[in-house]
Design an enzyme around this catalytic site. Structure first.
Site, PDB file in Angstrom:
ATOM      1  N   GLY A 197       0.844  -1.193   0.000  1.00 48.90           N
ATOM      2  CA  GLY A 197       0.000   0.000   0.000  1.00 48.90           C
ATOM      3  C   GLY A 197       0.875   1.238   0.000  1.00 48.90           C
ATOM      4  N   GLN A 199       3.270   9.885   1.277  1.00 42.77           N
ATOM      5  CA  GLN A 199       4.557   9.173   1.365  1.00 42.77           C
ATOM      6  C   GLN A 199       5.480   9.520   0.196  1.00 42.77           C
ATOM      7  OE1 GLN A 199       2.528   5.176   2.276  1.00 42.77           O
ATOM      8  NE2 GLN A 199       4.461   5.028   3.393  1.00 42.77           N
ATOM      9  N   CYS A 252       6.091  -0.307   7.450  1.00 43.96           N
ATOM     10  CA  CYS A 252       5.741   0.899   6.690  1.00 43.96           C
ATOM     11  C   CYS A 252       6.942   1.309   5.848  1.00 43.96           C
ATOM     12  CB  CYS A 252       5.362   2.034   7.646  1.00 43.96           C
ATOM     13  SG  CYS A 252       4.892   3.556   6.802  1.00 43.96           S
ATOM     14  N   LEU A 253       6.678   1.633   4.590  1.00 41.70           N
ATOM     15  CA  LEU A 253       7.777   2.046   3.708  1.00 41.70           C
ATOM     16  C   LEU A 253       8.437   3.338   4.206  1.00 41.70           C
ATOM     17  CD1 LEU A 253       6.101   1.259   0.273  1.00 41.70           C
ATOM     18  CD2 LEU A 253       7.932  -0.040   1.398  1.00 41.70           C
ATOM     19  N   HIS A 287      -4.197   1.487   8.041  1.00 43.02           N
ATOM     20  CA  HIS A 287      -2.814   1.989   8.073  1.00 43.02           C
ATOM     21  C   HIS A 287      -2.670   3.161   7.081  1.00 43.02           C
ATOM     22  CE1 HIS A 287       1.735   1.216   7.971  1.00 43.02           C
ATOM     23  NE2 HIS A 287       1.537   1.957   6.898  1.00 43.02           N
ATOM     24  N   GLU A 288      -3.215   2.992   5.879  1.00 37.88           N
ATOM     25  CA  GLU A 288      -3.098   4.040   4.853  1.00 37.88           C
ATOM     26  C   GLU A 288      -3.922   5.269   5.215  1.00 37.88           C
ATOM     27  OE1 GLU A 288      -0.771   3.572   3.000  1.00 37.88           O
ATOM     28  OE2 GLU A 288      -0.595   1.403   3.004  1.00 37.88           O
ATOM     29  N   HIS A 304      -2.084   7.558   7.405  1.00 35.87           N
ATOM     30  CA  HIS A 304      -1.131   8.441   6.713  1.00 35.87           C
ATOM     31  C   HIS A 304      -1.817   9.736   6.269  1.00 35.87           C
ATOM     32  CE1 HIS A 304       2.580   6.159   6.439  1.00 35.87           C
ATOM     33  NE2 HIS A 304       1.981   5.094   5.929  1.00 35.87           N
TER      34      HIS A 304
HETATM   35  O1  GNR Z   1       4.067  -2.627   2.515  1.00 36.95           O
HETATM   36  C1  GNR Z   1       3.437  -2.480   3.562  1.00 36.95           C
HETATM   37  N1  GNR Z   1       3.138  -3.568   4.321  1.00 36.95           N
HETATM   38  C2  GNR Z   1       2.258  -3.535   5.382  1.00 36.95           C
HETATM   39  C3  GNR Z   1       2.226  -4.642   6.230  1.00 36.95           C
HETATM   40  C4  GNR Z   1       1.365  -4.668   7.293  1.00 36.95           C
HETATM   41  C5  GNR Z   1       0.529  -3.606   7.522  1.00 36.95           C
HETATM   42  C6  GNR Z   1       0.549  -2.498   6.712  1.00 36.95           C
HETATM   43  C7  GNR Z   1       1.408  -2.464   5.637  1.00 36.95           C
HETATM   44  S1  GNR Z   1       1.414  -1.075   4.594  1.00 36.95           S
HETATM   45  C8  GNR Z   1       3.059  -1.124   4.021  1.00 36.95           C
HETATM   46  C9  GNR Z   1       3.289  -0.065   2.961  1.00 36.95           C
HETATM   47  C10 GNR Z   1       3.104   1.303   3.569  1.00 36.95           C
HETATM   48  O2  GNR Z   1       3.897   1.834   4.286  1.00 36.95           O
HETATM   49  N2  GNR Z   1       1.965   1.895   3.341  1.00 36.95           N
HETATM   50  O3  GNR Z   1       1.703   3.071   3.901  1.00 36.95           O
HETATM   51 NI    NI Z   2       2.863   3.127   5.739  1.00 35.70          NI
END
Ligand code: GNR
Ligand code: NI
Length: 172
Positions: free
Chosen positions: A46, A51, A94-95, A136-137, A140
């Site tokens: 995601g 980001q 998270c990236l 999670h997204e 952000h």
């Molecule tokens: O790549 C991603 N893996 C992930 C694993 C578990 C819960 C959420 C994520 S999102 C993350 C990519 C990212 O940072 N998205 O904002």
């Molecule tokens: Ni993230």
């Protein structure tokens, strides 16, 4: 198409609250295409526009396994509806917080109302990884990172390590 640079914590731009999109047009689709390419390249499942430094309420996602057909999803101006009382623990990453993973508790299920790639309104029932990832997204878009749910000790440790790495990279 282009691969964009992914911001990493503690970059202050990751704390911005993203603005709603007022028109789903070709410029926005070009941004979403670039975000998707950036996410696949990372690789991640995601990515929120902030980001890559763009404070718009736009998310791209693909939860397909590596041996499956790609299944890109696009969420514009998403809203979470009816989060379940039942919670789920998931090991998140998270990236923008590279190389750190920890468990976060979130509602196990929710519905998401959003505009799709064509600007059409959609409602999606989410559970499992989809529910975790969309929440999670969505965080952000509000300037929230998954490490914000951890203890201050853990969060400070992660941020300190990232700052140190960024100092070393800047010196190279
Ligand atoms: O790549 C991603 N893996 C992930 C694993 C578990 C819960 C959420 C994520 S999102 C993350 C990519 C990212 O940072 N998205 O904002
Ligand atoms: Ni993230």
């Amino acid at each position: 198409m282009a691969i964009m640079e992914i911001l990493t914590a503690p970059d202050p731009r990751l704390r911005e609250v993203s603005k709603p999109v007022d028109k789903v047009d070709d410029d926005l689709r070009a941004l979403m295409d670039d975000m998707l390419e950036t996410m696949y390249d990372a690789p991640g499942i995601g990515l929120a526009a902030i980001q890559v430094g763009v404070p718009k309420r736009v998310i791209v996602m693909d939860l397909a396994g590596k041996d499956e057909e790609p299944a890109p999803r696009f969420f514009i101006n998403p809203e979470i509806l009816d989060p379940s009382e039942e919670k789920n623990l998931y090991e998140e990453g998270c990236l923008s917080v590279p190389e750190y993973f920890d468990e976060v508790e979130r509602p196990a299920r929710c519905r998401v109302k959003y505009l799709d790639y064509d600007g059409e309104e959609q409602i999606l029932e989410a559970e499992g990884l989809l529910a975790t990832c969309i929440q999670h997204e969505m965080d952000h878009l509000e300037g929230v990172l998954f490490i914000d749910y951890l203890s201050r000790l853990k969060r400070d440790r992660v941020l300190k390590k990232l700052k140190k790495e960024q100092r070393l990279t800047a010196a190279m």
